[in-house]
Design a protein around this motif. Structure first.
Motif, PDB file in Angstrom:
ATOM      1  N   ASN A 194       0.822  -1.211   0.000  1.00 17.00           N
ATOM      2  CA  ASN A 194       0.000   0.000   0.000  1.00 17.00           C
ATOM      3  C   ASN A 194       0.855   1.261   0.000  1.00 17.00           C
ATOM      4  O   ASN A 194       0.532   2.245  -0.687  1.00 17.00           O
ATOM      5  CB  ASN A 194      -0.951   0.001   1.202  1.00 17.00           C
ATOM      6  N   SER A 195       1.939   1.241   0.756  1.00 21.29           N
ATOM      7  CA  SER A 195       2.837   2.400   0.761  1.00 21.29           C
ATOM      8  C   SER A 195       3.411   2.630  -0.633  1.00 21.29           C
ATOM      9  O   SER A 195       3.521   3.772  -1.097  1.00 21.29           O
ATOM     10  CB  SER A 195       3.973   2.190   1.764  1.00 21.29           C
ATOM     11  N   PHE A 196       3.749   1.544  -1.298  1.00 21.38           N
ATOM     12  CA  PHE A 196       4.274   1.674  -2.656  1.00 21.38           C
ATOM     13  C   PHE A 196       3.217   2.227  -3.606  1.00 21.38           C
ATOM     14  O   PHE A 196       3.473   3.149  -4.389  1.00 21.38           O
ATOM     15  CB  PHE A 196       4.769   0.324  -3.164  1.00 21.38           C
ATOM     16  N   LEU A 197       2.016   1.693  -3.525  1.00 27.98           N
ATOM     17  CA  LEU A 197       0.957   2.153  -4.428  1.00 27.98           C
ATOM     18  C   LEU A 197       0.646   3.633  -4.206  1.00 27.98           C
ATOM     19  O   LEU A 197       0.348   4.365  -5.155  1.00 27.98           O
ATOM     20  CB  LEU A 197      -0.302   1.308  -4.226  1.00 27.98           C
ATOM     21  N   THR A 207      -2.051   8.729  -9.991  1.00 26.52           N
ATOM     22  CA  THR A 207      -3.420   8.214  -9.877  1.00 26.52           C
ATOM     23  C   THR A 207      -3.706   7.161 -10.935  1.00 26.52           C
ATOM     24  O   THR A 207      -4.294   6.106 -10.645  1.00 26.52           O
ATOM     25  CB  THR A 207      -4.428   9.361 -10.011  1.00 26.52           C
ATOM     26  N   GLU A 208      -3.285   7.416 -12.166  1.00 27.98           N
ATOM     27  CA  GLU A 208      -3.541   6.470 -13.253  1.00 27.98           C
ATOM     28  C   GLU A 208      -2.836   5.143 -12.997  1.00 27.98           C
ATOM     29  O   GLU A 208      -3.419   4.063 -13.183  1.00 27.98           O
ATOM     30  CB  GLU A 208      -3.070   7.066 -14.577  1.00 27.98           C
ATOM     31  N   MET A 209      -1.582   5.184 -12.562  1.00 26.09           N
ATOM     32  CA  MET A 209      -0.839   3.958 -12.289  1.00 26.09           C
ATOM     33  C   MET A 209      -1.416   3.229 -11.082  1.00 26.09           C
ATOM     34  O   MET A 209      -1.435   1.998 -11.048  1.00 26.09           O
ATOM     35  CB  MET A 209       0.639   4.272 -12.089  1.00 26.09           C
ATOM     36  N   GLN A 210      -1.887   3.977 -10.097  1.00 22.22           N
ATOM     37  CA  GLN A 210      -2.536   3.359  -8.949  1.00 22.22           C
ATOM     38  C   GLN A 210      -3.749   2.551  -9.365  1.00 22.22           C
ATOM     39  O   GLN A 210      -3.930   1.402  -8.944  1.00 22.22           O
ATOM     40  CB  GLN A 210      -2.977   4.421  -7.934  1.00 22.22           C
ATOM     41  N   LEU A 211      -4.599   3.145 -10.170  1.00 23.09           N
ATOM     42  CA  LEU A 211      -5.820   2.471 -10.603  1.00 23.09           C
ATOM     43  C   LEU A 211      -5.491   1.195 -11.373  1.00 23.09           C
ATOM     44  O   LEU A 211      -6.128   0.153 -11.179  1.00 23.09           O
ATOM     45  CB  LEU A 211      -6.665   3.415 -11.459  1.00 23.09           C
ATOM     46  N   ASP A 212      -4.496   1.274 -12.243  1.00 22.01           N
ATOM     47  CA  ASP A 212      -4.098   0.096 -13.016  1.00 22.01           C
ATOM     48  C   ASP A 212      -3.530  -0.979 -12.095  1.00 22.01           C
ATOM     49  O   ASP A 212      -3.816  -2.174 -12.252  1.00 22.01           O
ATOM     50  CB  ASP A 212      -3.065   0.498 -14.070  1.00 22.01           C
TER      51      ASP A 212
END
Length: 368
Positions: free
Chosen positions: A71-74, A79-84
């Motif tokens: 979670n810390s990494f995410l 935002t776009e990379m998080q969603l993916d």
């Protein structure tokens, strides 16, 4: 700082994509870090992700990040990379939908054995054993179920390199008498074919999985037929022979992307993801090193959210370790690959030697 807790930097690079491969597998929901995720709703858990960063088609970074720190990494991503990333991780952990074939149900929370039954004169390992001998083929199918197979994969056309193509009518003449007999015993079956007319003829008689080595691309009618009937399909990767560097994992990303596109094509045609199985296609237009990398890294494909099938039984890659042996003398290598795949959470193992594979899996599971 431990290797598991190293952060993955995100340099300024266009077209960056992250791929998540579950690793650090355990057979119970415990880990040194105190945190694990369950793999595909099954009986395997994992404590870390191997995160591969790709930019412009090239692998630029790879790090292992523990589940405890994911979670810390995410949160460090755009935002776009998080969603993916969340979408991929959700697919990795989501339970796989069981398959119902008539009276039979295959629950995908553990590894199943798929017994190979080739009704051909020229398959590389067992060609000629059952051609024109329906009774022997059916007795073998029943024996494989008794020995531990959950599914029988019936094929009427060899897909080995250099095999002669078979007409639709000839393939039906080989396959259908066996299908008719197996239907009487209500055995769960898949059919290894590229032809829409062949699988349609089978579906007129009995439920079956459509196992297509061309991923529904060889026959222009396959997508439509598969969408109409709503039975499971197996999409296998294939390509023209192309070598990669021995140390490169690029083949993993290429096969992943290719299968991702074929899944999208299937979904657009009306085939839901929950009835798609994927197969990386060991030996189909791939070098020895390609095959090794794919088998080692097969857990990456859990990110596509589909059950995985691996068919490496008696394949030629084994002779690199065992010498130029006859296919029937490659049991040891086949079992080694099968156990590795099971440890990576592969749900379906397509094998010739059902009894020995079932015994190996049972003992291996008991040891853990």
């Amino acid at each position: 700082m431990s290797f598991y807790n190293q952060s993955l930097t995100t340099p300024e690079m266009p077209d960056i994509r992250l791929y998540f491969c579950p690793t650090a597998f355990v057979n119970a929901p415990i880990a040194p870090s105190g945190a694990t995720f369950r793999l595909a709703g099954g009986l395997k858990w994992f404590g870390a992700f191997s995160v591969i960063m790709v930019s412009k088609g090239e692998i630029v970074q790879e790090r292992v990040i523990s589940v405890a720190d994911i979670n810390s990494f995410l949160n460090s991503l755009s935002t776009e990379m998080q969603l993916d990333a969340y979408k991929t991780i959700s697919r990795i952990v989501a339970p796989r939908t069981s398959f119902k074939l008539g009276k039979n149900e295959i629950k995908l929370d553990h590894t199943h054995i798929v017994g190979i039954l080739n009704i051909t004169p020229d398959s590389f390992s067992d060609g000629g054993l059952y051609q024109n001998n329906v009774q022997s083929a059916c007795e073998t199918a029943k024996a494989m179920i008794q020995q531990g197979a959950s599914l029988i994969d019936v094929g009427g056309e060899s897909t080995r390199p250099g095999a002669e193509p078979v007409t639709e009518e000839e393939e039906k003449l080989r396959v259908m008498p066996v299908i008719d007999r197996l239907r009487e015993s209500s055995l769960p079956i898949s059919v290894d074919t590229r032809k829409a007319s062949v699988i349609s003829a089978v579906w007129e008689k009995t439920p079956a999985i459509f196992n297509d080595v061309s991923a529904l691309s060889w026959d222009k009618n396959s997508l439509l037929v598969a969408a109409e009937k709503q039975y499971p399909v197996i999409l296998m990767h294939h390509e023209e022979s192309k070598d990669h560097e021995a140390s490169s994992k690029k083949i993993l990303i290429e096969v992943y992307n290719w299968l991702e596109k074929r899944i999208a094509v299937a979904e657009a045609a009306g085939i839901s993801r929950d009835r798609i199985i994927i197969d990386p296609g060991i030996g189909f237009g791939k070098s020895f090193q390609d095959n090794l990398v794919l088998i080692r890294g097969i857990a990456l494909f859990h990110g596509l959210g589909c059950p995985l099938m691996l068919g490496a039984s008696r394949k030629k890659l084994i002779i690199t370790f065992a010498g130029d042996t006859h296919p029937q003398d490659r049991l040891g290598g086949s079992l080694a690959i099968a156990l590795h795949a099971a440890d990576q959470g592969v749900q379906l193992l397509r094998v010739h030697d059902v009894r020995d594979t079932a015994q190996a899996l049972t003992v291996w599971q008991a040891l853990y």
